[in-house]
Design a protein around this motif. Structure first.
Motif, PDB file in Angstrom:
ATOM      1  N   ALA A   5       0.873  -1.175   0.000  1.00  0.00           N
ATOM      2  CA  ALA A   5       0.000   0.000   0.000  1.00  0.00           C
ATOM      3  C   ALA A   5       0.907   1.221   0.000  1.00  0.00           C
ATOM      4  O   ALA A   5       1.718   1.393   0.913  1.00  0.00           O
ATOM      5  CB  ALA A   5      -0.904  -0.015   1.223  1.00  0.00           C
ATOM      6  N   TRP A  40      -3.772   6.891  -3.252  1.00  0.00           N
ATOM      7  CA  TRP A  40      -3.221   5.807  -2.439  1.00  0.00           C
ATOM      8  C   TRP A  40      -3.560   4.521  -3.164  1.00  0.00           C
ATOM      9  O   TRP A  40      -4.694   4.360  -3.650  1.00  0.00           O
ATOM     10  CB  TRP A  40      -3.836   5.807  -1.041  1.00  0.00           C
ATOM     11  N   THR A  41      -2.608   3.616  -3.265  1.00  0.00           N
ATOM     12  CA  THR A  41      -2.783   2.458  -4.147  1.00  0.00           C
ATOM     13  C   THR A  41      -2.306   1.158  -3.504  1.00  0.00           C
ATOM     14  O   THR A  41      -1.574   1.178  -2.519  1.00  0.00           O
ATOM     15  CB  THR A  41      -1.931   2.621  -5.419  1.00  0.00           C
ATOM     16  N   TYR A  42      -2.722   0.062  -4.104  1.00  0.00           N
ATOM     17  CA  TYR A  42      -2.091  -1.233  -3.844  1.00  0.00           C
ATOM     18  C   TYR A  42      -1.181  -1.516  -5.028  1.00  0.00           C
ATOM     19  O   TYR A  42      -1.674  -1.776  -6.127  1.00  0.00           O
ATOM     20  CB  TYR A  42      -3.136  -2.335  -3.725  1.00  0.00           C
ATOM     21  N   GLY A  78      -5.840  -1.397  -7.748  1.00  0.00           N
ATOM     22  CA  GLY A  78      -4.664  -2.194  -7.416  1.00  0.00           C
ATOM     23  C   GLY A  78      -4.567  -3.398  -8.335  1.00  0.00           C
ATOM     24  O   GLY A  78      -5.511  -3.713  -9.075  1.00  0.00           O
ATOM     25  N   LEU A 123       0.607  -7.855   3.093  1.00  0.00           N
ATOM     26  CA  LEU A 123       0.297  -6.431   3.001  1.00  0.00           C
ATOM     27  C   LEU A 123       1.418  -5.651   3.676  1.00  0.00           C
ATOM     28  O   LEU A 123       1.718  -5.867   4.849  1.00  0.00           O
ATOM     29  CB  LEU A 123      -1.026  -6.126   3.708  1.00  0.00           C
ATOM     30  N   ASN A 138       2.454  -1.895   4.645  1.00  0.00           N
ATOM     31  CA  ASN A 138       1.837  -0.572   4.729  1.00  0.00           C
ATOM     32  C   ASN A 138       2.878   0.542   4.624  1.00  0.00           C
ATOM     33  O   ASN A 138       3.546   0.884   5.587  1.00  0.00           O
ATOM     34  CB  ASN A 138       1.055  -0.434   6.038  1.00  0.00           C
ATOM     35  N   THR A 170      -3.772   0.712   8.215  1.00  0.00           N
ATOM     36  CA  THR A 170      -4.699   0.199   7.214  1.00  0.00           C
ATOM     37  C   THR A 170      -4.941  -1.291   7.422  1.00  0.00           C
ATOM     38  O   THR A 170      -4.352  -1.911   8.310  1.00  0.00           O
ATOM     39  CB  THR A 170      -4.189   0.518   5.787  1.00  0.00           C
ATOM     40  N   VAL A 202      -6.791  -4.864   4.879  1.00  0.00           N
ATOM     41  CA  VAL A 202      -7.456  -5.237   3.627  1.00  0.00           C
ATOM     42  C   VAL A 202      -8.618  -6.183   3.901  1.00  0.00           C
ATOM     43  O   VAL A 202      -8.455  -7.201   4.571  1.00  0.00           O
ATOM     44  CB  VAL A 202      -6.483  -5.924   2.646  1.00  0.00           C
ATOM     45  N   SER A 246      -9.563  -1.349   1.346  1.00  0.00           N
ATOM     46  CA  SER A 246      -9.203  -1.012   2.715  1.00  0.00           C
ATOM     47  C   SER A 246     -10.448  -1.074   3.591  1.00  0.00           C
ATOM     48  O   SER A 246     -11.541  -0.695   3.164  1.00  0.00           O
ATOM     49  CB  SER A 246      -8.617   0.396   2.769  1.00  0.00           C
ATOM     50  N   GLN A 294      -9.937   6.032   2.858  1.00  0.00           N
ATOM     51  CA  GLN A 294      -8.924   5.208   2.174  1.00  0.00           C
ATOM     52  C   GLN A 294      -9.435   4.624   0.855  1.00  0.00           C
ATOM     53  O   GLN A 294      -8.674   4.546  -0.115  1.00  0.00           O
ATOM     54  CB  GLN A 294      -8.402   4.119   3.113  1.00  0.00           C
ATOM     55  N   LEU A 300      -7.701   2.921  -2.533  1.00  0.00           N
ATOM     56  CA  LEU A 300      -7.241   1.626  -2.008  1.00  0.00           C
ATOM     57  C   LEU A 300      -8.268   0.512  -2.269  1.00  0.00           C
ATOM     58  O   LEU A 300      -9.008   0.094  -1.375  1.00  0.00           O
ATOM     59  CB  LEU A 300      -6.931   1.741  -0.512  1.00  0.00           C
TER      60      LEU A 300
END
Ligand code: C2O
Ligand code: CU
Length: 456
Positions: A31, A49-51, A57, A72, A74, A80, A82, A126, A133, A138
């Motif tokens: 993330a 904000w991304t994966y 993502g 994950l 962060n 955060t 998932v 998220s 988020q 996300l």
């Protein structure tokens, strides 16, 4: 090139000497902040904000029954977690801070490891401060493939979102806690994207058959979608195949978090542009374009249902019925509700940013709304006493809608309950654990529409 055994050994030794982190890269889900061209060309890029660096993502694809394992990491400035939306998952992997795990602090990581039992179109997002988020980007698709997939020429995942961007800077407007949005329809945006871009286009052949996997990742927008130059059927909802594919005649709704799998044939001729449109009260606009090129395809005829996911057969008539009232919001302001052990007035709640309640609780209550024994069948009746629609989502389970004539409707994980409407669902409580039940208009969830049920 074929490696000699010797070369191979050298190569694998080299790999083993790499630091462990490098080994894990392919299964990391990082993330992190990024920038992306969300607004049309000519506008600045948008900080997101991304994966993995882009919105949506990375698409995670596994065969049915396959295992998803992602570490994950962060790298964001906020804690955060998932959530794997719609997966009938092991409770410990459900990604709900405060219920199934602790939030993952900046710089920390958490390994999600689970089996995906059902084929279909799912997504991950998220579940910490999701009103912000998810709005920042996300989310991503999670596709579980059938052992024998339907015969199509293209399989396209289309993830819809609704952004609120500053028209000058194209930055996300960061008023996530704005009381007006929270107490009304939620955070509606000013730019609809598909797969993280404005009005993208995908080439299709004349006469081709497409599978479209539509996922609504927006905070609050209920889409009403229509096909243009395409004709076909809805074959699955919220991942689960329909026993009988439903021909798409007019438009069809897609509420936040819902998915629809369509199988469509391209009916436009080459040189034309087919598409998907969003219908609004004052007209419609295209959200994806499909420029059509020439092929020698002749259109296929008819459609078979997708292979079923072997969901349980059951009778609900004797099952206990639990009523859940959806309360509050603008025009039906709460007179009062419980927050923890305290009874607060509507005014006090509003000052704390709480505008909604489920059965008199303006946050997730201490005791579960429903305490089910493993394997029991239960009915929930959602009674929408508010002036707004709500997309009610259960974690860890799919449920069946009970249709007005008493028959069982499709399996879903999120049901849209319109203003003033009452909808019954039935579920088999067959997945042990503590599970959330909430509105997927993320601002509503953040300001009171949050409950939970226990299966043990
Ligand atoms: Cu996508 Cu708690 O939800
Ligand atoms: Cu809601």
């Amino acid at each position: 090139m074929i490696l000699s055994r010797r070369r191979f050994l050298q190569t694998s030794t080299a790999l083993m000497l790499l630091p462990r982190a490098a080994h894990a890269v392919s299964s990391d889900l990082i993330a992190l902040d990024s920038e992306q061209q969300i607004a049309p060309e000519g506008y600045p890029t948008t900080p997101v904000w991304t994966y993995g660096g882009s919105v949506p993502g990375i698409e995670i694809r596994v065969p049915q029954g396959g295992r998803v394992r992602r570490n994950l990491v962060n790298n964001l400035s906020q804690p955060t977690a998932v959530h794997w939306h719609g997966i009938r998952i092991d409770n410990a992997m459900d990604g709900v801070p405060g219920l199934t795990q602790d939030a993952v602090e900046p710089g920390q990581s958490f390994v999600y490891d689970f089996v995906a039992p059902d084929a279909g179109t799912y997504w991950y997002h998220s579940h910490n401060r999701s009103v912000e988020q998810v709005a920042r980007g996300l989310y991503g698709p999670l596709i579980v493939e059938e052992a024998s997939p339907p015969d199509v020429d293209q399989d396209l995942t289309l993830m819809l979102d609704d952004w609120r961007l500053d028209p000058e800077t194209a930055h996300i407007v960061d008023d996530f806690d704005n009381g007006h949005d929270l107490s009304h329809a939620g955070r509606l945006g000013n730019l609809v994207s598909v797969n993280g871009g404005f009005d993208p286009s995908y080439s299709v052949g004349s006469g081709e058959r497409l599978r479209l996997r539509l996922i609504n990742a927006s905070n609050a927008r209920i889409f009403d979608l229509a096909l243009d130059g395409l004709a076909g059927w809805i074959v699955a909802l919220d991942g689960m195949p329909l026993a009988v594919p439903l021909p798409v005649e007019d438009s069809f709704p897609l509420a936040p978090a819902q998915r629809a799998d369509l199988i469509v044939d391209v009916t436009s001729s080459s040189g034309e542009v087919a598409g998907l449109a969003s219908i609004e009260r004052d007209g419609g606009y295209g959200v994806v374009r499909f420029p059509v090129f020439e092929t020698a395809h002749t259109r296929r005829r008819g459609i078979a249902p997708l292979p079923s996911n072997n969901m349980p057969e059951f009778q609900y008539e004797e099952a206990p019925l639990h009523r859940m009232s959806l309360q509050g919001g603008a025009m039906r302001w709460l007179e009062g509700a419980k927050l923890g052990d305290q009874d607060l007035t509507g005014r006090e709640l509003a000052q704390l940013g709480r505008f909604w309640a489920l059965n008199g609780y303006a946050e997730r209550p201490k005791d579960p709304f429903l305490d089910a024994q493993l394997g029991q069948i239960h009915r929930i009746e959602f009674v929408n006493e508010t002036a707004f629609p709500h997309a009610m989502h259960l974690h860890g389970h799919h449920f069946r809608l009970i249709l007005p004539d008493g028959s069982l409707g499709p399996w879903r994980d999120t049901v849209l309950v319109d203003r003033g409407e009452t909808r019954q669902i039935a579920l088999v409580a067959d997945n042990p654990g503590d599970w959330l039940l909430h509105c997927h208009m993320l601002g509503h969830a953040a300001s009171g529409m949050m409950s939970w049920f226990r299966v043990s």
